[in-house]
Design a protein around this motif. Structure first.
Motif, PDB file in Angstrom:
ATOM      1  N   GLY A   3      27.625 -31.815  20.818  1.00  0.00           N
ATOM      2  CA  GLY A   3      27.785 -30.376  20.988  1.00  0.00           C
ATOM      3  C   GLY A   3      28.404 -30.059  22.330  1.00  0.00           C
ATOM      4  N   ASN A   4      29.367 -29.136  22.337  1.00  0.00           N
ATOM      5  CA  ASN A   4      30.041 -28.711  23.565  1.00  0.00           C
ATOM      6  C   ASN A   4      29.689 -27.263  23.861  1.00  0.00           C
ATOM      7  OD1 ASN A   4      33.380 -27.666  24.362  1.00  0.00           O
ATOM      8  ND2 ASN A   4      31.909 -28.499  25.794  1.00  0.00           N
ATOM      9  N   GLY A   5      29.246 -26.979  25.088  1.00  0.00           N
ATOM     10  CA  GLY A   5      28.929 -25.605  25.458  1.00  0.00           C
ATOM     11  C   GLY A   5      27.833 -25.026  24.586  1.00  0.00           C
ATOM     12  N   HIS A  48      31.209 -26.824  18.216  1.00  0.00           N
ATOM     13  CA  HIS A  48      32.098 -26.199  19.207  1.00  0.00           C
ATOM     14  C   HIS A  48      31.371 -25.188  20.094  1.00  0.00           C
ATOM     15  CE1 HIS A  48      32.287 -22.363  16.981  1.00  0.00           C
ATOM     16  NE2 HIS A  48      32.375 -23.095  15.875  1.00  0.00           N
ATOM     17  N   SER A  49      32.085 -24.718  21.101  1.00  0.00           N
ATOM     18  CA  SER A  49      31.514 -23.801  22.087  1.00  0.00           C
ATOM     19  C   SER A  49      31.635 -22.346  21.630  1.00  0.00           C
ATOM     20  CB  SER A  49      32.219 -23.969  23.439  1.00  0.00           C
ATOM     21  OG  SER A  49      33.518 -23.415  23.403  1.00  0.00           O
ATOM     22  N   LEU A  67      25.528 -34.275  24.636  1.00  0.00           N
ATOM     23  CA  LEU A  67      25.472 -32.888  25.096  1.00  0.00           C
ATOM     24  C   LEU A  67      26.545 -32.707  26.160  1.00  0.00           C
ATOM     25  CD1 LEU A  67      21.584 -32.499  25.405  1.00  0.00           C
ATOM     26  CD2 LEU A  67      23.054 -31.911  23.459  1.00  0.00           C
ATOM     27  N   ALA A  68      27.607 -32.009  25.789  1.00  0.00           N
ATOM     28  CA  ALA A  68      28.759 -31.863  26.673  1.00  0.00           C
ATOM     29  C   ALA A  68      28.794 -30.460  27.269  1.00  0.00           C
ATOM     30  CB  ALA A  68      30.052 -32.138  25.907  1.00  0.00           C
ATOM     31  N   ASP A  69      28.665 -30.386  28.582  1.00  0.00           N
ATOM     32  CA  ASP A  69      28.818 -29.112  29.297  1.00  0.00           C
ATOM     33  C   ASP A  69      27.872 -28.049  28.744  1.00  0.00           C
ATOM     34  OD1 ASP A  69      31.504 -29.406  31.097  1.00  0.00           O
ATOM     35  OD2 ASP A  69      31.613 -30.613  29.268  1.00  0.00           O
ATOM     36  N   CYS A  70      26.587 -28.342  28.856  1.00  0.00           N
ATOM     37  CA  CYS A  70      25.578 -27.352  28.439  1.00  0.00           C
ATOM     38  C   CYS A  70      24.392 -27.462  29.380  1.00  0.00           C
ATOM     39  CB  CYS A  70      25.188 -27.543  26.968  1.00  0.00           C
ATOM     40  SG  CYS A  70      24.355 -29.087  26.587  1.00  0.00           S
ATOM     41  N   GLY A  71      23.191 -27.170  28.892  1.00  0.00           N
ATOM     42  CA  GLY A  71      21.996 -27.232  29.716  1.00  0.00           C
ATOM     43  C   GLY A  71      20.797 -26.822  28.895  1.00  0.00           C
ATOM     44  N   PHE A  97      23.967 -26.301  23.307  1.00  0.00           N
ATOM     45  CA  PHE A  97      22.681 -25.614  23.269  1.00  0.00           C
ATOM     46  C   PHE A  97      22.107 -25.616  21.854  1.00  0.00           C
ATOM     47  CE2 PHE A  97      24.478 -23.885  27.165  1.00  0.00           C
ATOM     48  CZ  PHE A  97      23.366 -23.849  28.017  1.00  0.00           C
ATOM     49  N   VAL A  98      22.971 -25.385  20.869  1.00  0.00           N
ATOM     50  CA  VAL A  98      22.534 -25.443  19.474  1.00  0.00           C
ATOM     51  C   VAL A  98      22.027 -26.843  19.146  1.00  0.00           C
ATOM     52  CG1 VAL A  98      23.290 -25.300  17.061  1.00  0.00           C
ATOM     53  CG2 VAL A  98      24.067 -23.584  18.718  1.00  0.00           C
ATOM     54  N   THR A  99      22.746 -27.864  19.583  1.00  0.00           N
ATOM     55  CA  THR A  99      22.351 -29.248  19.335  1.00  0.00           C
ATOM     56  C   THR A  99      20.994 -29.557  19.944  1.00  0.00           C
ATOM     57  OG1 THR A  99      24.660 -29.969  19.227  1.00  0.00           O
ATOM     58  CG2 THR A  99      23.010 -31.663  19.689  1.00  0.00           C
TER      59      THR A  99
END
Length: 262
Positions: free
Chosen positions: A89-91, A25-26, A113-117, A95-97
């Motif tokens: 992983g979201n948010g 989760h985010s 990778l959902a909504d991260c960078g 990043f953790v993922t």
């Protein structure tokens, strides 16, 4: 059903049967942000949804994002039960993922990778510094409106008052020290030099209107990863699995299939 992972330090829910699919989760939410997609995913997967370190009943860990990634790698290794794992992983969870995949190359066979960078632009870094400072001075209640705006567009908030009430309550339960440490870590993070180390297939998805991790960040990681494709979910912001669960499931469905190619 809940499971204790990583020597009892990580609390996770588990639903369904099949190959393991782990959802992270985010920062501005909790594991309930996946509640709208778990029932469908659990028809095909054993869906494991941990609480990240310092959230819920999972123990906090010092040492920045790398230590969080290491803790979650241990949790995923525990729940894999010898099977290949897919991690979404979201948010912050994204990043953790990504950090985890860099530090533990064999931890998963596919990533979403959902909504991260991989790194925030300076404006994004400053936003985290400001949230950390404001929360330290006045508590999380002082930044709840900002946090919700980063998760959901105003129109969605107005149309879903019950959901927003629930999301605000969840955010206010976040451990203040854990939140500030995560903000500090994200304000300094730059994983771009290490993207080439991630050899597994990756699906990068992002909400069209994500203001927390804008689409250019997803374009950047998709371009930098050796085996990645990018999907943009129209009309969504930072947590598309809550805002438009059917659209989110449609976006990831082909990639989750056993024959999916990068």
């Amino acid at each position: 059903m809940d499971r204790r992972l990583a020597s009892g330090t990580v609390n996770a829910s588990q639903a369904g049967n099949g190959p393991p699919l782990v959802l992270l989760h985010s920062l501005l939410s909790d594991r309930a942000s996946f509640d709208r997609i778990v029932p469908e995913l659990s028809k095909s997967f054993r869906v494991v949804v941990p609480e990240l370190p310092g959230f819920g009943e999972s123990q906090a860990v010092g040492g920045g994002l790398a230590a969080v990634a290491d803790r979650m790698a241990g949790a995923i290794d525990d729940c894999a039960d010898g099977e290949d794992v897919i991690v979404l992983g979201n948010g912050y969870g994204g990043f953790v993922t990504l950090q985890m995949a860099i530090r533990h190359p064999n931890i998963a066979t596919k990533l979403i990778l959902a909504d991260c960078g991989a790194a925030f632009p300076e404006a994004g870094r400053e936003a985290f510094r400001n949230m950390a400072a404001a929360s330290k001075a006045k508590g999380l209640s002082a930044i709840t409106d900002v946090a919700m705006r980063r998760l959901f567009a105003p129109e969605f908030q107005q149309a879903n008052p019950d959901l927003m009430r629930d999301r605000r309550e969840a955010f206010l339960k976040t451990d203040l020290e854990v939140f500030r440490a995560a903000c500090d870590a994200l304000a300094e993070l730059d994983l771009r030099p290490h993207l080439g180390q991630v050899k597994v297939p990756v699906l990068v998805v992002v909400g069209e209107h994500d203001e927390a991790t804008p689409p250019p960040m997803s374009h950047e990681i998709a371009a930098g990863l050796p085996q990645a494709r990018l999907k943009i979910i129209p009309g969504c912001a930072h947590v598309p699995q809550l805002q438009a669960p059917a659209a989110f499931l449609a976006a990831i469905g082909d990639f989750l299939a056993p024959t999916a190619a990068p």
